[in-house]
Design a protein around this motif. Structure first.
Motif, mmCIF file in Angstrom:
data_model
loop_
_atom_site.group_PDB
_atom_site.id
_atom_site.type_symbol
_atom_site.label_atom_id
_atom_site.label_comp_id
_atom_site.label_asym_id
_atom_site.label_seq_id
_atom_site.Cartn_x
_atom_site.Cartn_y
_atom_site.Cartn_z
ATOM 1 N N VAL A 127 0.856 -1.184 0.000
ATOM 2 C CA VAL A 127 0.000 0.000 0.000
ATOM 3 C C VAL A 127 0.899 1.243 0.000
ATOM 4 N N LEU A 128 0.720 2.075 -1.019
ATOM 5 C CA LEU A 128 1.499 3.320 -1.107
ATOM 6 C C LEU A 128 0.804 4.452 -0.374
ATOM 7 N N GLN A 129 -0.516 4.397 -0.350
ATOM 8 C CA GLN A 129 -1.327 5.455 0.270
ATOM 9 C C GLN A 129 -2.674 4.862 0.609
ATOM 10 N N GLY A 130 -3.238 5.272 1.738
ATOM 11 C CA GLY A 130 -4.567 4.818 2.116
ATOM 12 C C GLY A 130 -4.520 3.593 3.012
ATOM 13 N N ARG A 131 -5.547 2.773 2.895
ATOM 14 C CA ARG A 131 -5.652 1.605 3.766
ATOM 15 C C ARG A 131 -6.480 0.520 3.094
ATOM 16 N N GLY A 132 -6.007 -0.707 3.214
ATOM 17 C CA GLY A 132 -6.750 -1.840 2.680
ATOM 18 C C GLY A 132 -6.544 -3.063 3.550
ATOM 19 N N ILE A 133 -7.566 -3.897 3.624
ATOM 20 C CA ILE A 133 -7.465 -5.135 4.395
ATOM 21 C C ILE A 133 -7.535 -6.318 3.427
ATOM 22 N N VAL A 134 -6.510 -7.164 3.503
ATOM 23 C CA VAL A 134 -6.441 -8.368 2.672
ATOM 24 C C VAL A 134 -6.731 -9.570 3.564
ATOM 25 N N VAL A 135 -7.626 -10.417 3.105
ATOM 26 C CA VAL A 135 -8.022 -11.616 3.858
ATOM 27 C C VAL A 135 -7.650 -12.846 3.055
ATOM 28 N N PHE A 136 -7.077 -13.829 3.733
ATOM 29 C CA PHE A 136 -6.801 -15.119 3.103
ATOM 30 C C PHE A 136 -7.942 -16.078 3.444
ATOM 31 N N ASP A 137 -8.116 -17.115 2.616
ATOM 32 C CA ASP A 137 -9.221 -18.042 2.863
ATOM 33 C C ASP A 137 -8.952 -18.937 4.068
ATOM 34 N N ASP A 138 -7.715 -18.864 4.611
ATOM 35 C CA ASP A 138 -7.440 -19.622 5.840
ATOM 36 C C ASP A 138 -7.723 -18.778 7.084
ATOM 37 N N GLY A 139 -8.291 -17.587 6.884
ATOM 38 C CA GLY A 139 -8.694 -16.764 8.013
ATOM 39 C C GLY A 139 -7.711 -15.666 8.377
ATOM 40 N N ARG A 140 -6.485 -15.743 7.874
ATOM 41 C CA ARG A 140 -5.524 -14.677 8.192
ATOM 42 C C ARG A 140 -5.980 -13.359 7.574
ATOM 43 N N GLU A 141 -5.723 -12.266 8.305
ATOM 44 C CA GLU A 141 -6.178 -10.955 7.867
ATOM 45 C C GLU A 141 -5.029 -9.978 8.017
ATOM 46 N N PHE A 142 -4.830 -9.130 7.023
ATOM 47 C CA PHE A 142 -3.716 -8.188 7.025
ATOM 48 C C PHE A 142 -4.260 -6.786 6.766
ATOM 49 N N ASP A 143 -4.050 -5.915 7.721
ATOM 50 C CA ASP A 143 -4.552 -4.538 7.656
ATOM 51 C C ASP A 143 -3.382 -3.657 7.229
ATOM 52 N N LEU A 144 -3.396 -3.232 5.974
ATOM 53 C CA LEU A 144 -2.245 -2.540 5.399
ATOM 54 C C LEU A 144 -2.484 -1.040 5.284
ATOM 55 N N THR A 145 -1.537 -0.277 5.801
ATOM 56 C CA THR A 145 -1.514 1.160 5.550
ATOM 57 C C THR A 145 -0.195 1.492 4.847
ATOM 58 N N ALA A 146 0.058 2.782 4.638
ATOM 59 C CA ALA A 146 1.181 3.182 3.780
ATOM 60 C C ALA A 146 2.486 2.504 4.186
ATOM 61 N N GLY A 147 3.110 1.853 3.237
ATOM 62 C CA GLY A 147 4.393 1.198 3.456
ATOM 63 C C GLY A 147 4.279 -0.283 3.733
ATOM 64 N N ASP A 148 3.099 -0.739 4.129
ATOM 65 C CA ASP A 148 2.935 -2.167 4.445
ATOM 66 C C ASP A 148 2.918 -2.998 3.170
ATOM 67 N N SER A 149 3.624 -4.111 3.219
ATOM 68 C CA SER A 149 3.715 -4.989 2.061
ATOM 69 C C SER A 149 3.468 -6.423 2.494
ATOM 70 N N LEU A 150 3.103 -7.237 1.514
ATOM 71 C CA LEU A 150 2.660 -8.595 1.786
ATOM 72 C C LEU A 150 2.952 -9.450 0.569
ATOM 73 N N LEU A 151 3.441 -10.653 0.808
ATOM 74 C CA LEU A 151 3.626 -11.602 -0.289
ATOM 75 C C LEU A 151 2.454 -12.573 -0.291
ATOM 76 N N VAL A 152 1.738 -12.606 -1.409
ATOM 77 C CA VAL A 152 0.624 -13.542 -1.567
ATOM 78 C C VAL A 152 1.119 -14.653 -2.494
ATOM 79 N N ALA A 153 1.300 -15.828 -1.933
ATOM 80 C CA ALA A 153 1.851 -16.936 -2.719
ATOM 81 C C ALA A 153 0.871 -17.345 -3.811
ATOM 82 N N ALA A 154 1.416 -17.861 -4.905
ATOM 83 C CA ALA A 154 0.567 -18.395 -5.976
ATOM 84 C C ALA A 154 -0.396 -19.407 -5.376
ATOM 85 N N GLY A 155 -1.641 -19.326 -5.764
ATOM 86 C CA GLY A 155 -2.635 -20.276 -5.292
ATOM 87 C C GLY A 155 -3.228 -19.957 -3.935
ATOM 88 N N GLN A 156 -2.702 -18.933 -3.271
ATOM 89 C CA GLN A 156 -3.255 -18.524 -1.977
ATOM 90 C C GLN A 156 -4.525 -17.710 -2.232
#
Lengths: 104, 104
Positions: free
Chosen positions: A54-83
């Motif tokens: 996330v470069l600006q703003g805020r977004g929440i990414v949810v995985f189907d295994d229940g994990r949740e990631f609340d991203l604001t500016a600078g936060d990064s996340l690797l989403v594996a293929a097939g996840q």
């Protein structure tokens, strides 16, 4: 030279996807969200790896295994293929700018 | 989850390189500069493509053909494989944070 904070699309009713680089198996994309959640039904299920920030703003990414990631500016996340994942929230009041890198 | 604005290295006498993702032919790197210019002699001459963006601060990238790019937050640039380049300036007063994506 391109500035990722500039020339934001003005239509706030939809999410905007723009390729910055697309070469071989690598794609770098800017996504601008105005409160959208996506996809509306089901999950994103991609054959490629995705590194997203996330470069600006805020977004929440949810995985189907229940994990949740609340991203604001600078936060990064690797989403594996097939996840399986989705975006459950973006800030409706402001543009959220994502940078996504897709690769094998 | 990793925040690219957080945990900045404290040693301001050198430039800091940190791999965020390194898989196959793709590498995503954070670079933190404290006024360094690099390389001190000669040019960077890479076999891979490099897409680079300034997340914070300011840096000037020079190509050996004379083109010069003055990048501040949000500015991005594609440096083609084999394009000789160097960083002629980074802000000495503040950390400049670069995001670089290397690929074939």
């Amino acid at each position: 030279m391109m500035n990722l904070f500039a020339n934001l699309p003005t239509d706030r009713t939809v999410e905007h996807f723009q390729d910055i680089v697309s070469q071989g198996n690598v794609r770098i994309e800017r996504i601008v969200s105005y409160g959208q959640q996506s996809p509306e039904q089901g999950w994103y299920d991609q054959s490629q790896q995705e590194w997203v920030m996330v470069l600006q703003g805020r977004g929440i990414v949810v995985f189907d295994d229940g994990r949740e990631f609340d991203l604001t500016a600078g936060d990064s996340l690797l989403v594996a293929a097939g996840q399986k994942h989705k975006v459950s929230y973006t800030d409706p009041a402001h543009a959220t700018i994502w940078l996504a890198v897709f690769f094998d």
